[in-house]
Design a protein around this motif. Structure first.
Motif, PDB file in Angstrom:
ATOM      1  N   GLY A  25       0.805  -1.214   0.000  1.00 57.38           N
ATOM      2  CA  GLY A  25       0.000   0.000   0.000  1.00 57.38           C
ATOM      3  C   GLY A  25       0.835   1.260   0.000  1.00 57.38           C
ATOM      4  N   ILE A  26       0.252   2.336  -0.538  1.00 61.95           N
ATOM      5  CA  ILE A  26       0.910   3.653  -0.584  1.00 61.95           C
ATOM      6  C   ILE A  26      -0.052   4.707  -0.066  1.00 61.95           C
ATOM      7  CG2 ILE A  26       1.944   5.436  -2.051  1.00 61.95           C
ATOM      8  CD1 ILE A  26       2.630   3.229  -4.068  1.00 61.95           C
ATOM      9  N   LEU A  27       0.387   5.475   0.907  1.00 63.20           N
ATOM     10  CA  LEU A  27      -0.358   6.639   1.384  1.00 63.20           C
ATOM     11  C   LEU A  27       0.181   7.874   0.676  1.00 63.20           C
ATOM     12  CD1 LEU A  27      -2.150   8.354   3.292  1.00 63.20           C
ATOM     13  CD2 LEU A  27      -0.316   8.184   4.998  1.00 63.20           C
ATOM     14  N   ILE A  28      -0.706   8.602  -0.021  1.00 65.26           N
ATOM     15  CA  ILE A  28      -0.322   9.859  -0.660  1.00 65.26           C
ATOM     16  C   ILE A  28      -0.782  11.018   0.227  1.00 65.26           C
ATOM     17  CG2 ILE A  28      -0.743  11.410  -2.611  1.00 65.26           C
ATOM     18  CD1 ILE A  28      -0.905   8.982  -4.415  1.00 65.26           C
ATOM     19  N   ILE A  29       0.158  11.897   0.566  1.00 64.69           N
ATOM     20  CA  ILE A  29      -0.154  13.098   1.348  1.00 64.69           C
ATOM     21  C   ILE A  29       0.133  14.294   0.442  1.00 64.69           C
ATOM     22  CG2 ILE A  29       0.197  14.340   3.503  1.00 64.69           C
ATOM     23  CD1 ILE A  29       1.464  11.801   4.638  1.00 64.69           C
ATOM     24  N   GLY A  30      -0.916  14.982   0.010  1.00 65.44           N
ATOM     25  CA  GLY A  30      -0.781  15.982  -1.041  1.00 65.44           C
ATOM     26  C   GLY A  30      -0.309  17.344  -0.565  1.00 65.44           C
ATOM     27  N   ASP A  31      -0.056  18.212  -1.547  1.00 69.31           N
ATOM     28  CA  ASP A  31       0.410  19.564  -1.235  1.00 69.31           C
ATOM     29  C   ASP A  31      -0.777  20.488  -0.968  1.00 69.31           C
ATOM     30  OD1 ASP A  31      -0.712  20.180  -3.686  1.00 69.31           O
ATOM     31  OD2 ASP A  31       1.177  20.718  -4.669  1.00 69.31           O
ATOM     32  N   GLU A  32      -0.553  21.805  -0.977  1.00 64.40           N
ATOM     33  CA  GLU A  32      -1.606  22.746  -0.595  1.00 64.40           C
ATOM     34  C   GLU A  32      -2.750  22.814  -1.603  1.00 64.40           C
ATOM     35  OE1 GLU A  32      -0.016  27.005  -1.050  1.00 64.40           O
ATOM     36  OE2 GLU A  32       1.795  25.767  -1.070  1.00 64.40           O
ATOM     37  N   ARG A  33      -2.566  22.293  -2.803  1.00 68.29           N
ATOM     38  CA  ARG A  33      -3.652  22.250  -3.793  1.00 68.29           C
ATOM     39  C   ARG A  33      -4.483  20.974  -3.669  1.00 68.29           C
ATOM     40  NH1 ARG A  33      -0.389  22.383  -9.151  1.00 68.29           N
ATOM     41  NH2 ARG A  33       0.845  20.955  -7.874  1.00 68.29           N
ATOM     42  N   HIS A  34      -4.005  20.046  -2.888  1.00 66.85           N
ATOM     43  CA  HIS A  34      -4.619  18.721  -2.808  1.00 66.85           C
ATOM     44  C   HIS A  34      -6.025  18.776  -2.209  1.00 66.85           C
ATOM     45  CE1 HIS A  34      -4.703  14.372  -2.523  1.00 66.85           C
ATOM     46  NE2 HIS A  34      -5.073  14.460  -1.266  1.00 66.85           N
ATOM     47  N   PHE A  35      -6.898  17.906  -2.719  1.00 68.50           N
ATOM     48  CA  PHE A  35      -8.220  17.744  -2.114  1.00 68.50           C
ATOM     49  C   PHE A  35      -8.750  16.358  -2.457  1.00 68.50           C
ATOM     50  CE2 PHE A  35      -9.354  18.897  -6.415  1.00 68.50           C
ATOM     51  CZ  PHE A  35     -10.476  18.123  -6.672  1.00 68.50           C
ATOM     52  N   VAL A  36      -9.660  15.885  -1.622  1.00 70.24           N
ATOM     53  CA  VAL A  36     -10.469  14.705  -1.912  1.00 70.24           C
ATOM     54  C   VAL A  36     -11.887  15.053  -1.519  1.00 70.24           C
ATOM     55  CG1 VAL A  36     -10.896  12.268  -1.441  1.00 70.24           C
ATOM     56  CG2 VAL A  36      -8.544  13.134  -1.406  1.00 70.24           C
ATOM     57  N   ASP A  37     -12.864  14.806  -2.404  1.00 68.77           N
ATOM     58  CA  ASP A  37     -14.259  15.019  -2.035  1.00 68.77           C
ATOM     59  C   ASP A  37     -15.044  13.732  -2.290  1.00 68.77           C
ATOM     60  OD1 ASP A  37     -14.895  14.966  -4.763  1.00 68.77           O
ATOM     61  OD2 ASP A  37     -15.054  17.144  -4.934  1.00 68.77           O
ATOM     62  N   GLU A  38     -16.363  13.835  -2.364  1.00 69.91           N
ATOM     63  CA  GLU A  38     -17.187  12.636  -2.437  1.00 69.91           C
ATOM     64  C   GLU A  38     -17.056  11.861  -3.745  1.00 69.91           C
ATOM     65  OE1 GLU A  38     -19.790  16.064  -3.865  1.00 69.91           O
ATOM     66  OE2 GLU A  38     -18.283  15.713  -2.303  1.00 69.91           O
ATOM     67  N   SER A  39     -16.485  12.481  -4.792  1.00 67.71           N
ATOM     68  CA  SER A  39     -16.429  11.777  -6.075  1.00 67.71           C
ATOM     69  C   SER A  39     -15.100  11.904  -6.820  1.00 67.71           C
ATOM     70  CB  SER A  39     -17.546  12.293  -6.999  1.00 67.71           C
ATOM     71  OG  SER A  39     -17.384  13.686  -7.239  1.00 67.71           O
ATOM     72  N   LYS A  40     -14.229  12.785  -6.386  1.00 66.61           N
ATOM     73  CA  LYS A  40     -12.991  12.999  -7.138  1.00 66.61           C
ATOM     74  C   LYS A  40     -11.864  13.422  -6.194  1.00 66.61           C
ATOM     75  CE  LYS A  40     -14.686  17.605  -8.452  1.00 66.61           C
ATOM     76  NZ  LYS A  40     -15.925  17.481  -7.650  1.00 66.61           N
ATOM     77  N   SER A  41     -10.688  13.691  -6.789  1.00 70.30           N
ATOM     78  CA  SER A  41      -9.546  14.166  -6.013  1.00 70.30           C
ATOM     79  C   SER A  41      -8.607  14.925  -6.933  1.00 70.30           C
ATOM     80  CB  SER A  41      -8.797  12.995  -5.358  1.00 70.30           C
ATOM     81  OG  SER A  41      -8.017  12.304  -6.318  1.00 70.30           O
ATOM     82  N   PHE A  42      -7.695  15.683  -6.338  1.00 68.42           N
ATOM     83  CA  PHE A  42      -6.743  16.461  -7.131  1.00 68.42           C
ATOM     84  C   PHE A  42      -5.862  15.546  -7.974  1.00 68.42           C
ATOM     85  CE2 PHE A  42      -2.504  18.409  -7.596  1.00 68.42           C
ATOM     86  CZ  PHE A  42      -2.863  19.526  -8.350  1.00 68.42           C
ATOM     87  N   TRP A  43      -5.438  14.412  -7.397  1.00 72.05           N
ATOM     88  CA  TRP A  43      -4.536  13.524  -8.126  1.00 72.05           C
ATOM     89  C   TRP A  43      -5.225  12.820  -9.287  1.00 72.05           C
ATOM     90  CZ3 TRP A  43       0.604  11.210  -6.886  1.00 72.05           C
ATOM     91  CH2 TRP A  43       1.386  12.087  -6.119  1.00 72.05           C
ATOM     92  N   LEU A  44      -6.550  12.802  -9.313  1.00 66.44           N
ATOM     93  CA  LEU A  44      -7.269  12.274 -10.466  1.00 66.44           C
ATOM     94  C   LEU A  44      -7.476  13.334 -11.538  1.00 66.44           C
ATOM     95  CD1 LEU A  44     -10.062  10.012  -8.896  1.00 66.44           C
ATOM     96  CD2 LEU A  44      -8.019   9.272 -10.154  1.00 66.44           C
ATOM     97  N   GLN A  45      -7.550  14.590 -11.130  1.00 66.39           N
ATOM     98  CA  GLN A  45      -7.834  15.684 -12.075  1.00 66.39           C
ATOM     99  C   GLN A  45      -6.576  16.260 -12.720  1.00 66.39           C
ATOM    100  OE1 GLN A  45     -10.297  18.613 -10.073  1.00 66.39           O
ATOM    101  NE2 GLN A  45     -12.147  17.501 -10.637  1.00 66.39           N
TER     102      GLN A  45
END
Length: 239
Positions: A25-45
């Motif tokens: 497993g890998i835990l990703i901890i994003g930068d100040e632009r990072h987000f996760v909501d109910e359907s998407k995330s910054f790393w997907l967009q």
């Protein structure tokens, strides 16, 4: 199912499932632009981040990440939530108890605190253009009044303290080197971010375990996924 979004407390989290899981497993901890909501995330967009996700999944990794209260700047509640997410993943998913971490920018401030909280449960860490010192980052941002004012508001909100009190605490907190836990560390600097690049040698002389450091040009950032996978694979012989 490729992804699954779920809540822990008030915060949204996401799991990316590989087609052929290896159990790591890998835990990703994003930068100040990072987000996760109910359907998407910054790393997907974000196109470059999505390419990393795809390569990690192709290599069999189960990847997970959290919104972590948005611009948390390494606050204790963000660290506690990241620890809770790890515990949730170990209980609910079929992954090895020792995980890898990818931490970008501001996310490095959470990751270095997790080094102590998850001692013995981390396999290796990759830092992408990390902000390693909040104190030094504040000093750098003072040169730009607009960004400095914005940053101070975010810090006071994240830590629920006024800036003077927080700065006094940082003096004692950052005297301790966060990397002396014997965990393999790789730092990757994409040469477009002078703020984090200026911190690249901040802890080098204090660290007992060697840090693997790479510098790549912005136009070569498509190589990031392969660089991360190659580093992680070095530390998976022992389960």
């Amino acid at each position: 199912m490729e992804n699954r979004n779920f809540r822990l407390g008030t915060e949204w989290n996401i799991i990316h499932y590989p087609e052929k899981p290896t159990g790591f497993g890998i835990l990703i901890i994003g930068d100040e632009r990072h987000f996760v909501d109910e359907s998407k995330s910054f790393w997907l967009q974000n196109e470059s981040k999505l390419s990393i996700i795809k390569m990690l999944k192709e290599s069999g990794y189960t990847i997970f990440s959290s919104n972590l209260y948005g611009k948390n700047w390494g606050s204790e509640k963000a660290v506690e939530l990241a620890q809770s997410l790890y515990q949730h993943m170990i209980r609910s998913e079929i992954i090895n108890g020792k995980i890898h971490i990818i931490a970008e920018g501001m996310g490095a401030l959470v990751a270095v605190k997790l080094l102590e909280k998850l001692t013995g449960q981390l396999r290796s860490i990759v830092f992408l253009n990390p902000i390693l010192s909040l104190k030094q980052h504040l000093q750098q941002e003072k040169e730009n009044k607009f960004f400095y004012k914005k940053l101070t508001r975010e810090l006071e909100f994240a830590y629920q303290k006024d800036l003077d009190q927080l700065e006094k605490e940082l003096v004692s907190i950052e005297k301790i080197c966060p990397f002396d836990y014997g965990i393999p560390i790789k730092m990757i600097y994409v040469l477009s971010d002078t703020r984090s690049f200026s911190q690249s040698n901040l802890y080098q002389k204090l660290v007992k375990n060697e840090i693997n450091t790479s510098y790549i040009l912005l136009e070569k950032k498509q190589q990031l996924g392969a660089m991360i996978v190659n580093f992680f694979k070095n530390y998976e012989q022992v389960l």
